[in-house]
Design a protein around this motif. Structure first.
Motif, PDB file in Angstrom:
ATOM      1  N   GLY A 202      -3.315   5.345  10.317  1.00 16.65           N
ATOM      2  CA  GLY A 202      -3.256   6.396   9.274  1.00 16.65           C
ATOM      3  C   GLY A 202      -3.514   7.828   9.854  1.00 16.65           C
ATOM      4  N   SER A 203      -3.135   8.055  11.035  1.00 21.24           N
ATOM      5  CA  SER A 203      -3.345   9.296  11.550  1.00 21.24           C
ATOM      6  C   SER A 203      -2.747   9.534  13.058  1.00 21.24           C
ATOM      7  N   ILE A 204      -2.369  10.937  13.286  1.00 20.38           N
ATOM      8  CA  ILE A 204      -1.735  10.764  14.624  1.00 20.38           C
ATOM      9  C   ILE A 204      -2.822  10.806  15.739  1.00 20.38           C
ATOM     10  N   VAL A 205      -2.693   9.872  16.752  1.00 22.87           N
ATOM     11  CA  VAL A 205      -3.549   9.965  17.953  1.00 22.87           C
ATOM     12  C   VAL A 205      -2.562  10.046  19.078  1.00 22.87           C
ATOM     13  N   TYR A 206      -2.598  10.941  19.862  1.00 19.27           N
ATOM     14  CA  TYR A 206      -1.726  11.107  21.160  1.00 19.27           C
ATOM     15  C   TYR A 206      -2.420  10.312  22.164  1.00 19.27           C
TER      16      TYR A 206
ATOM     17  N   MET B  72       1.021  -1.241  -0.125  1.00 19.34           N
ATOM     18  CA  MET B  72      -0.198   0.118   0.266  1.00 19.34           C
ATOM     19  C   MET B  72       0.949   1.495   0.080  1.00 19.34           C
ATOM     20  N   GLN B  73       0.296   2.349  -0.484  1.00 12.38           N
ATOM     21  CA  GLN B  73       1.130   3.514  -0.492  1.00 12.38           C
ATOM     22  C   GLN B  73       0.924   4.067   1.149  1.00 12.38           C
ATOM     23  N   LEU B  74       2.215   4.338   1.822  1.00 11.21           N
ATOM     24  CA  LEU B  74       2.325   4.839   3.135  1.00 11.21           C
ATOM     25  C   LEU B  74       1.703   6.337   3.177  1.00 11.21           C
ATOM     26  N   LYS B  75       0.920   6.640   4.090  1.00  7.99           N
ATOM     27  CA  LYS B  75       0.242   7.971   4.192  1.00  7.99           C
ATOM     28  C   LYS B  75       1.379   8.959   4.879  1.00  7.99           C
ATOM     29  N   GLN B  76       1.399  10.151   4.584  1.00  5.42           N
ATOM     30  CA  GLN B  76       2.366  11.099   5.219  1.00  5.42           C
ATOM     31  C   GLN B  76       1.856  11.596   6.431  1.00  5.42           C
ATOM     32  N   ILE B  77       1.352  10.959   7.439  1.00  6.48           N
ATOM     33  CA  ILE B  77       0.600  11.178   8.554  1.00  6.48           C
ATOM     34  C   ILE B  77       1.507  12.213   9.453  1.00  6.48           C
ATOM     35  N   PHE B  78       2.872  12.076   9.592  1.00 10.88           N
ATOM     36  CA  PHE B  78       3.875  12.862  10.404  1.00 10.88           C
ATOM     37  C   PHE B  78       3.940  14.326   9.768  1.00 10.88           C
TER      38      PHE B  78
ATOM     39  N   GLU C 201       2.645  18.298   9.435  1.00  9.68           N
ATOM     40  CA  GLU C 201       1.736  19.447   9.912  1.00  9.68           C
ATOM     41  C   GLU C 201       2.042  20.780   9.027  1.00  9.68           C
ATOM     42  N   ASN C 202       1.068  21.197   8.575  1.00 15.54           N
ATOM     43  CA  ASN C 202       1.306  22.473   7.675  1.00 15.54           C
ATOM     44  C   ASN C 202       2.321  22.421   6.605  1.00 15.54           C
ATOM     45  N   GLY C 203       2.540  21.323   6.135  1.00 19.89           N
ATOM     46  CA  GLY C 203       3.583  20.969   4.890  1.00 19.89           C
ATOM     47  C   GLY C 203       4.793  20.603   5.414  1.00 19.89           C
ATOM     48  N   LEU C 204       5.124  20.699   6.825  1.00 18.24           N
ATOM     49  CA  LEU C 204       6.339  20.528   7.391  1.00 18.24           C
ATOM     50  C   LEU C 204       6.372  19.269   8.230  1.00 18.24           C
ATOM     51  N   PRO C 205       7.301  18.562   8.087  1.00 21.11           N
ATOM     52  CA  PRO C 205       7.547  17.201   8.840  1.00 21.11           C
ATOM     53  C   PRO C 205       7.511  17.728  10.377  1.00 21.11           C
ATOM     54  N   VAL C 206       6.658  16.573  11.140  1.00 24.43           N
ATOM     55  CA  VAL C 206       6.817  16.725  12.834  1.00 24.43           C
ATOM     56  C   VAL C 206       8.045  16.284  13.403  1.00 24.43           C
ATOM     57  N   LYS C 207       8.809  17.094  13.942  1.00 18.06           N
ATOM     58  CA  LYS C 207      10.078  16.688  14.770  1.00 18.06           C
ATOM     59  C   LYS C 207       9.703  15.886  15.957  1.00 18.06           C
ATOM     60  N   MET C 208      10.524  14.979  15.786  1.00 16.12           N
ATOM     61  CA  MET C 208      10.523  13.975  16.928  1.00 16.12           C
ATOM     62  C   MET C 208      12.180  13.724  17.430  1.00 16.12           C
ATOM     63  N   HIS C 209      12.065  13.183  18.431  1.00 16.26           N
ATOM     64  CA  HIS C 209      13.413  12.696  19.289  1.00 16.26           C
ATOM     65  C   HIS C 209      13.261  11.179  19.771  1.00 16.26           C
ATOM     66  N   ILE C 210      14.447  10.499  19.248  1.00 19.21           N
ATOM     67  CA  ILE C 210      14.542   9.134  19.746  1.00 19.21           C
ATOM     68  C   ILE C 210      15.202   9.133  20.988  1.00 19.21           C
ATOM     69  N   HIS C 211      14.550   8.925  22.056  1.00 18.20           N
ATOM     70  CA  HIS C 211      15.375   8.890  23.256  1.00 18.20           C
ATOM     71  C   HIS C 211      16.386   7.681  23.635  1.00 18.20           C
ATOM     72  N   PRO C 212      17.652   8.023  24.180  1.00 18.86           N
ATOM     73  CA  PRO C 212      18.463   6.945  24.469  1.00 18.86           C
ATOM     74  C   PRO C 212      18.071   5.455  24.981  1.00 18.86           C
ATOM     75  N   SER C 213      17.014   5.904  25.853  1.00 14.93           N
ATOM     76  CA  SER C 213      16.363   4.661  26.690  1.00 14.93           C
ATOM     77  C   SER C 213      16.157   3.447  25.637  1.00 14.93           C
ATOM     78  N   ILE C 214      15.959   3.843  24.412  1.00 13.78           N
ATOM     79  CA  ILE C 214      15.456   2.854  23.393  1.00 13.78           C
ATOM     80  C   ILE C 214      16.985   2.523  22.912  1.00 13.78           C
ATOM     81  N   ALA C 215      17.489   1.425  23.626  1.00 15.41           N
ATOM     82  CA  ALA C 215      19.168   1.090  23.289  1.00 15.41           C
ATOM     83  C   ALA C 215      19.376   0.267  22.157  1.00 15.41           C
TER      84      ALA C 215
ATOM     85  N   GLY D 175       6.750  10.795   6.876  1.00 13.51           N
ATOM     86  CA  GLY D 175       6.768  12.224   6.788  1.00 13.51           C
ATOM     87  C   GLY D 175       7.450  12.890   8.047  1.00 13.51           C
ATOM     88  N   GLY D 176       7.811  12.150   8.780  1.00 11.85           N
ATOM     89  CA  GLY D 176       8.422  12.921   9.998  1.00 11.85           C
ATOM     90  C   GLY D 176       9.855  12.929  10.176  1.00 11.85           C
TER      91      GLY D 176
END
Length: 464
Positions: A177-181, A89-95, A97-111, A127-128
């Protein structure tokens, strides 16, 4: 229906970064075409720009062609094509917002490195931007099975538009297919909600309260009516059927009710007290407790100190050595009483002031004084022997004259040390030799006898 076709059946357009290897570009063109898409030579207004993350060309393309007025233009890594093929399937660009990628940080606890790499690719395919710092990132992804996760939640939960999520949250969002916090649950901070009415105090409540206070503290001057313990004891009576009315309010409410209406309730309490007329200190009243019975203390018997056991008896015998009149102490080892017999020498005895006796003629109440050229009073006269001693002080003996050696012992020296010194002096041995033998045997008589015999033997050898 092919993966890379829109709802109208038109092919989705792709642009490939020019400095990617030619083999990879050829393979991408083939796969895109097989899935219904089309590769363009220019950046399309709507479609996907396939880039190689971490390169200078990728950064240039984003700066030149990424804009909020082109929300349908997406920048994805070139592995996006293969990921869509695997997903079917075509992966949706869910991450985004307003045409810009959502900024994320992968914490070092994920070793786990593989887990971090897979998570980063999945975010970029949707898209993130997973390369942001904790301060600039909107979403922080961490391992929920570590202690630091709860610390992150407490740290950032008060910051608006900042979220802490589990690393599994990305997969759930892709599947939906969407961001759900993660939803927030309201926790009541305490206190009464607006519009919620308290249980009102009735006349019966006040009557019961006054009866309780009248029974426990009938007279206000004794104090304690506004204390906590009085009302805590009241609420402890809730198990008694007669005190079922106590459950209507907390002990704090009962206390505040009396405190705010003390003048009116004191009048009601006084009326109840006048009817029952309890005496102060009756059993059950608040503040009165049973007096402890007096315990008779047994007088302690003073233990007598154990009498000091003297090893030897000391006597002061006055007599000069070699005819000298100097007074020296002599140690007598025999514990039996000794009869000194008549002696022409004066005995040196000093009495305490309480034991001194007045001379004949000194029985007057006042001390007589010398007047003019009169002879001095008796108490001021010196004894003849003292005058002779003062005129003729004892001469200092030569140290090399063995027969004239005299040791005036210090009264502060221990009795045993004095005796050892006497033995060493009398039989002309060193004090160290005498002490060494005494330490071995521990008997003073035996020590004296030994060194006496040794001196006799030495004398007999010298004569022969």
């Amino acid at each position: 229906m092919p993966i890379f076709q829109d709802a109208n059946g038109l092919a989705i357009k792709f642009f490939i970064q020019k400095d990617i290897a030619q083999e990879i570009q050829a393979e991408l063109c083939e796969v895109v075409a097989s899935l219904g898409g089309r590769v363009e030579a220019k950046v399309p207004r709507q479609g996907y720009v396939l880039v190689q993350p971490g390169t200078a060309e990728e950064e240039r393309l984003r700066l030149c062609w990424m804009a909020q007025d082109r929300p349908q233009r997406h920048f994805v890594p070139y592995t996006y094509v293969e990921a869509c093929k695997i997903a079917g399937m075509q992966l949706k660009q869910i991450f985004v917002e307003n045409g810009l990628p959502v900024k994320m940080h992968i914490h070092p606890s994920i070793a786990n490195i593989n887990a971090r790499t897979t998570l980063s690719q999945r975010i970029m395919h949707s898209g993130g931007d997973p390369t942001s710092s904790p301060q600039s990132a909107k979403i922080i992804l961490a391992d929920p099975n570590t202690e630091v996760f709860q610390h992150l939640v407490k740290t950032y939960q008060g910051i608006p538009d900042k979220h802490v999520e589990s690393y599994l949250w990305v997969k759930k969002c892709v599947e939906k297919g969407s961001i759900v916090y993660t939803p927030l649950i309201y926790k009541n901070p305490g206190g009464r909600r607006p519009g919620e009415e308290r249980t009102p105090f009735s006349e019966d409540d006040e009557q019961h309260l006054c009866e309780w206070i009248a029974a426990k503290i009938p007279y206000k001057q004794t104090g304690g009516r506004t204390g906590n313990r009085l009302y805590q004891q009241l609420c402890e009576m809730i198990a008694d059927p007669e005190y079922a009315w106590v459950s209507r309010h907390t002990w704090q409410s009962w206390r505040e009710r009396y405190k705010k209406n003390a003048v009116r309730l004191d009048t009601m309490i006084a009326q109840i007290v006048d009817q029952k007329k309890p005496a102060p200190g009756e059993q059950g009243q608040y503040g009165y407790v049973r007096q402890d019975e007096e315990k008779h203390k047994r007088p302690r018997k003073k233990r007598a100190k154990p009498a000091e056991q003297n090893l030897h008896k000391q006597e002061m015998i006055v007599g000069g050595i070699n005819g000298n009149g100097t007074e020296v102490p002599v140690i007598v080892f025999d514990a039996s009483p000794v009869d000194p017999g008549p002696s022409t020498s004066r005995t040196f005895v000093r009495n305490s002031p309480a034991e001194e006796e007045l001379e004949d003629g000194d029985d007057s109440e006042e001390w007589p004084v010398r007047i003019g050229n009169e002879p001095p009073p008796n108490w001021g006269k010196r004894v003849a022997s003292e005058e002779s001693e003062a005129q003729n002080p004892p001469k200092r003996m030569k140290s090399n004259d063995a027969e004239s050696i005299q040791i005036i012992l210090d009264p502060g020296v221990h009795l045993i040390d004095r005796t050892l010194q006497e033995i060493a002096t009398e039989y002309r041995f060193t004090l160290e030799e005498v002490k060494e033998f005494y330490d071995q045997c521990g008997e003073m008589e035996r020590t004296k006898t030994r060194f006496q015999k040794m001196r006799q033997i030495l004398l007999s050898i010298g004569e022969s």
